[in-house]
Write a protein that holds these residues in place. Sequence first.
Motif, PDB file in Angstrom:
ATOM      1  N   ILE A 147       0.851  -1.183   0.000  1.00 27.51           N
ATOM      2  CA  ILE A 147       0.000   0.000   0.000  1.00 27.51           C
ATOM      3  C   ILE A 147       0.882   1.226   0.000  1.00 27.51           C
ATOM      4  CG2 ILE A 147      -1.771   1.283   1.245  1.00 27.51           C
ATOM      5  CD1 ILE A 147      -2.695  -1.315   2.439  1.00 27.51           C
ATOM      6  N   ILE A 148       0.698   2.079  -0.963  1.00 26.81           N
ATOM      7  CA  ILE A 148       1.454   3.317  -1.021  1.00 26.81           C
ATOM      8  C   ILE A 148       0.475   4.458  -0.985  1.00 26.81           C
ATOM      9  CG2 ILE A 148       2.994   4.754  -2.401  1.00 26.81           C
ATOM     10  CD1 ILE A 148       4.210   2.276  -3.544  1.00 26.81           C
ATOM     11  N   ILE A 149       0.519   5.267   0.044  1.00 28.34           N
ATOM     12  CA  ILE A 149      -0.368   6.409   0.166  1.00 28.34           C
ATOM     13  C   ILE A 149       0.231   7.564  -0.610  1.00 28.34           C
ATOM     14  CG2 ILE A 149      -1.502   7.967   1.783  1.00 28.34           C
ATOM     15  CD1 ILE A 149      -2.387   5.045   1.933  1.00 28.34           C
ATOM     16  N   SER A 150      -0.546   8.191  -1.454  1.00 30.76           N
ATOM     17  CA  SER A 150      -0.042   9.220  -2.347  1.00 30.76           C
ATOM     18  C   SER A 150       0.460  10.430  -1.591  1.00 30.76           C
ATOM     19  CB  SER A 150      -1.136   9.652  -3.328  1.00 30.76           C
ATOM     20  OG  SER A 150      -2.225  10.157  -2.626  1.00 30.76           O
ATOM     21  N   ALA A 151       1.504  11.053  -2.108  1.00 30.72           N
ATOM     22  CA  ALA A 151       2.065  12.260  -1.516  1.00 30.72           C
ATOM     23  C   ALA A 151       1.415  13.477  -2.118  1.00 30.72           C
ATOM     24  CB  ALA A 151       3.576  12.310  -1.759  1.00 30.72           C
ATOM     25  N   VAL A 152       1.581  14.607  -1.427  1.00 30.46           N
ATOM     26  CA  VAL A 152       0.984  15.847  -1.920  1.00 30.46           C
ATOM     27  C   VAL A 152       1.546  16.200  -3.284  1.00 30.46           C
ATOM     28  CG1 VAL A 152       0.777  18.325  -1.478  1.00 30.46           C
ATOM     29  CG2 VAL A 152       0.612  16.707   0.412  1.00 30.46           C
ATOM     30  N   VAL A 155      -2.646  -0.212  -8.803  1.00 30.26           N
ATOM     31  CA  VAL A 155      -4.063   0.136  -8.883  1.00 30.26           C
ATOM     32  C   VAL A 155      -4.341   1.395  -8.062  1.00 30.26           C
ATOM     33  CG1 VAL A 155      -6.424  -0.670  -8.508  1.00 30.26           C
ATOM     34  CG2 VAL A 155      -4.629  -2.304  -9.145  1.00 30.26           C
ATOM     35  N   ALA A 156      -5.025   2.367  -8.663  1.00 32.77           N
ATOM     36  CA  ALA A 156      -5.411   3.598  -7.970  1.00 32.77           C
ATOM     37  C   ALA A 156      -6.770   3.406  -7.315  1.00 32.77           C
ATOM     38  CB  ALA A 156      -5.453   4.768  -8.949  1.00 32.77           C
ATOM     39  N   VAL A 157      -6.836   3.682  -6.016  1.00 32.33           N
ATOM     40  CA  VAL A 157      -8.073   3.566  -5.250  1.00 32.33           C
ATOM     41  C   VAL A 157      -8.177   4.750  -4.292  1.00 32.33           C
ATOM     42  CG1 VAL A 157      -8.113   1.040  -5.391  1.00 32.33           C
ATOM     43  CG2 VAL A 157      -6.956   2.159  -3.466  1.00 32.33           C
ATOM     44  N   GLY A 158      -9.258   4.800  -3.539  1.00 36.25           N
ATOM     45  CA  GLY A 158      -9.433   5.851  -2.540  1.00 36.25           C
ATOM     46  C   GLY A 158      -9.333   5.291  -1.137  1.00 36.25           C
ATOM     47  N   THR A 159      -9.152   6.172  -0.181  1.00 38.38           N
ATOM     48  CA  THR A 159      -9.094   5.757   1.214  1.00 38.38           C
ATOM     49  C   THR A 159     -10.365   6.105   1.980  1.00 38.38           C
ATOM     50  OG1 THR A 159      -8.059   7.850   1.866  1.00 38.38           O
ATOM     51  CG2 THR A 159      -6.593   6.027   1.280  1.00 38.38           C
ATOM     52  N   ASP A 160     -11.281   6.820   1.320  1.00 36.74           N
ATOM     53  CA  ASP A 160     -12.509   7.250   1.998  1.00 36.74           C
ATOM     54  C   ASP A 160     -13.706   7.174   1.060  1.00 36.74           C
ATOM     55  OD1 ASP A 160     -11.784   9.296   0.309  1.00 36.74           O
ATOM     56  OD2 ASP A 160     -11.971  10.892   1.793  1.00 36.74           O
ATOM     57  N   TRP A 161     -13.761   6.098   0.266  1.00 35.08           N
ATOM     58  CA  TRP A 161     -14.824   5.938  -0.715  1.00 35.08           C
ATOM     59  C   TRP A 161     -15.875   4.932  -0.242  1.00 35.08           C
ATOM     60  CZ3 TRP A 161     -11.466   5.496  -5.807  1.00 35.08           C
ATOM     61  CH2 TRP A 161     -10.850   6.738  -6.035  1.00 35.08           C
ATOM     62  N   GLY A 162     -16.224   4.989   1.011  1.00 33.78           N
ATOM     63  CA  GLY A 162     -17.263   4.110   1.530  1.00 33.78           C
ATOM     64  C   GLY A 162     -16.881   2.648   1.404  1.00 33.78           C
ATOM     65  N   HIS A 180      -5.565   0.355   9.659  1.00 34.21           N
ATOM     66  CA  HIS A 180      -5.020   1.297   8.690  1.00 34.21           C
ATOM     67  C   HIS A 180      -4.610   0.584   7.392  1.00 34.21           C
ATOM     68  CE1 HIS A 180      -4.228   5.532   8.216  1.00 34.21           C
ATOM     69  NE2 HIS A 180      -3.107   5.260   7.581  1.00 34.21           N
ATOM     70  N   GLU A 181      -5.371  -0.447   7.063  1.00 35.31           N
ATOM     71  CA  GLU A 181      -5.160  -1.185   5.820  1.00 35.31           C
ATOM     72  C   GLU A 181      -6.351  -0.975   4.895  1.00 35.31           C
ATOM     73  OE1 GLU A 181      -4.649  -5.202   7.036  1.00 35.31           O
ATOM     74  OE2 GLU A 181      -2.613  -4.904   7.795  1.00 35.31           O
TER      75      GLU A 181
END
Length: 280
Positions: free
Chosen positions: A7-12, A42-49, A58-59
């Motif tokens: 999991i790589i969380i995108s940077a600003v 794969v691009a996904v969201g962290t707060d898309w329901g 935190h996974e």
Amino acid sequence: MRKQTKIIISAVSLAMSVLASPTISRAGEVLDRVLSSKTVTVAVGTDWGRMSYLDQKHELAGSDIDLAKAVADRLGVEIKFVTPGWDVITSGRWEGRWDLSMGQMTPTKAREEKFAFPAIYFYSPTGAAVHKNSKLAALPDLNGKTVGVLANTIFEYYANQTFTPDWLGAKSIEYPFKAGEVRSYPSSSVPPLDDLRLGDGVRLDAVLWDKVTIQKAIDDGYPLRVLPGTLFTSPASIAILQGDKEFNDKIKEAVDAMKADGSLSKMTIKWYGADYSVDK
């Protein structure tokens, strides 16, 4: 041994790439990269329901996460997730940083200028949420009200009455109300449902979103309710950049197999309590 999910969380800094030009893949380029690296990004969201969110560990979890992992398994590769904002994803300026996008993107003709849609995997009903203390009782009651939407989505187009569905089998759109003001929220800001939960009319009178996401918010304790009726139902697809037919066909083959063996249906029932993998 189970494949390890990275999991790589995108940077600003990722948002700066919006200024660049869209990259159109050469035939076979993306599939070759995926197979040679043995990894699909794969691009996904962290707060898309229920689509994708960060759980208590935190996974990443959600229906889109499960589907992406299943596609990766059928391609015989590992999976890596990145989490750019929706505005960055829909810009089409991926620059090779991810290979496909989840997020239940609606496959409109306008988006086909940038994207290919190899597999429709969800049919999403759109509704209107109001605060539980609202006196609004029906969709026409939203006439002249302040409505919140996520920017660059079909909900924004609908609220502004500029939405013309152009996917295969699309039904004509009706507008039971005309909003007095449409407030659009970029994906990096406070979501509109968070403003609606502050109270009836405090910042918003209603929010247009898919009913599944609204229900997830209600289940999580948001003091909201859904007005009766469905505004429209839209198909949702995996998205890739235009130009790589081989990659497109591999993804389509994987999802088609999941439809045929019933695993896609079971996946939506697991997450939503109903089968949204077919158009009802």
